[in-house]
Design an enzyme around this catalytic site. Sequence first.
Site, short mmCIF file in Angstrom:
data_model
loop_
_atom_site.label_atom_id
_atom_site.label_comp_id
_atom_site.label_asym_id
_atom_site.label_seq_id
_atom_site.Cartn_x
_atom_site.Cartn_y
_atom_site.Cartn_z
N LYS A 146 20.45 41.34 63.87
CA LYS A 146 20.17 42.49 64.75
C LYS A 146 19.36 43.80 63.80
CE LYS A 146 21.12 40.24 68.46
NZ LYS A 146 22.07 39.14 68.22
C1 LIG Z 1 20.65 38.45 74.29
C2 LIG Z 1 21.88 38.44 73.56
N1 LIG Z 1 23.02 38.71 74.31
C3 LIG Z 1 24.05 38.64 73.78
C4 LIG Z 1 24.41 38.23 72.58
C5 LIG Z 1 26.00 37.95 71.79
O1 LIG Z 1 26.04 38.80 70.65
P1 LIG Z 1 27.08 38.47 69.47
O2 LIG Z 1 26.36 37.35 68.70
O3 LIG Z 1 27.10 39.69 68.81
O4 LIG Z 1 28.27 38.31 70.36
C6 LIG Z 1 23.17 37.98 71.54
C7 LIG Z 1 23.40 37.33 70.29
O5 LIG Z 1 22.63 36.59 69.66
C8 LIG Z 1 21.96 38.01 72.28
O6 LIG Z 1 20.94 37.77 71.67
#
Ligand SMILES: Cc1ncc(COP(=O)(O)O)c(C=O)c1O
Length: 412
Positions: free
Chosen positions: A201
């Site tokens: 990210k």
């Molecule tokens: C659209 C979306 N929502 C939620 C998440 C979850 O984030 P995390 O990996 O920090 O738990 C991601 C992670 O790739 C994502 O792309």
Amino acid sequence: MVETLTPPQVKFLPYGRQHISQADIEAVIAVLKSDWLTQGPAVPAFEKELAERVGAKYAVACASGTAALHLAMLALGIGAGDEIVTSANTFLASANCARFVGAGVRFVDINVDTGLIDCQALERVLRSDTDRRIKVVIPVHFTGQPADLPAIYNMARQHGAWVVDDACHAIGATYDHEGKTCPIGSNRHSDLTVFSFHPVKHVAMGEGGAVTTPSSELAEKLARLRCHGIRKNSFINNEMATATAGEINPWYYEMQELGYNYRLTDIQAALGTSQLRRLSWSLRRRQEITACYRRLLQDEFADGTVRPLAVADNITHAYHLFVVLIEFERLGVSRARVMTSLRENGIGTQVHYIPVPLQPYYRRHCGTGAGDFPNTEKYYARALSLPMYPDLSDTDCERVIGELKKALQSNR
Ligand SMILES: Cc1ncc(COP(=O)(O)O)c(C=O)c1O
């Protein structure tokens, strides 16, 4: 003596990666030398800068984007008997957060050209919910392009539902509304916004997440639930909380609701703050890289067999991902073979996303199957994410598109 010849090294270009500067390293070292590795001053400092950057009233940092989504459901009191609705084209966590709290999930089809939730399809789903089980709408700002939040917020409000926008791809993105620029995360048209700080990210912390909200009540609840539900005021057991003289016992805390350990460490927060200060640079680089890719695609695939996703003109895109739609079937090529041959030539690609309602768990849970979300499936059959991160040069982009062209020709 015979010189040993080694083949020239080709730089591997992954589909996404973090950018770490000397300032980031120093920020982390400063925390390591400080008194606090966790629950120290770096976390509120990060929350303050994040809130300022996205124009939010409150920001609560936590362990991951998934934890942020779970906390959002808990803070809104979502549970068994309730339902949420989200895009069929997203990462699992946008739906899983409802299952964590025992709520049901409904999916909505997408616009095939943008990969974003189709607002008309959303309206149909909300209309069909005559017993008003749907309590939360979770639009996803897929790839970094804002979903149509004003329209979604209107529909949700009419239905009596909350809006939790999943902005894990979209920190720094904005949309125009009634002549004003609204940053994603400012909660102009949502109740809670969720961010992720995973290394692919824009802001990388290793793992990390945050929720923004305009509500002090929700912000306090999120902060409590991230730390076991512990509170240090408004006690129920007053006789345990106070000493005989009436003052609060200094050791006393109370758990009135079930929470988790979803805390972010100071090490992660310091890295996040340092990264946040480079966000504008990262967004600018991503926009420059996109412009370069678009030029190259126009030159190399003028027939439209490989094309970028469509972008609305009233938004600023955060370009977390650069997805192209490829007519694999029309070209008679297998995506698997193209991906493998790109990898062999030093180019990493990925597919975002496998339709969530087609995952075995959701087929079982929702009774969904092939054909239920035709646009999502049509999109999925064509999508390929090309490398996208600030360090990519124009020459790297030329290499990506050149290798893609070769892979598409040689795998027919
Ligand atoms: C659209 C979306 N929502 C939620 C998440 C979850 O984030 P995390 O990996 O920090 O738990 C991601 C992670 O790739 C994502 O792309």
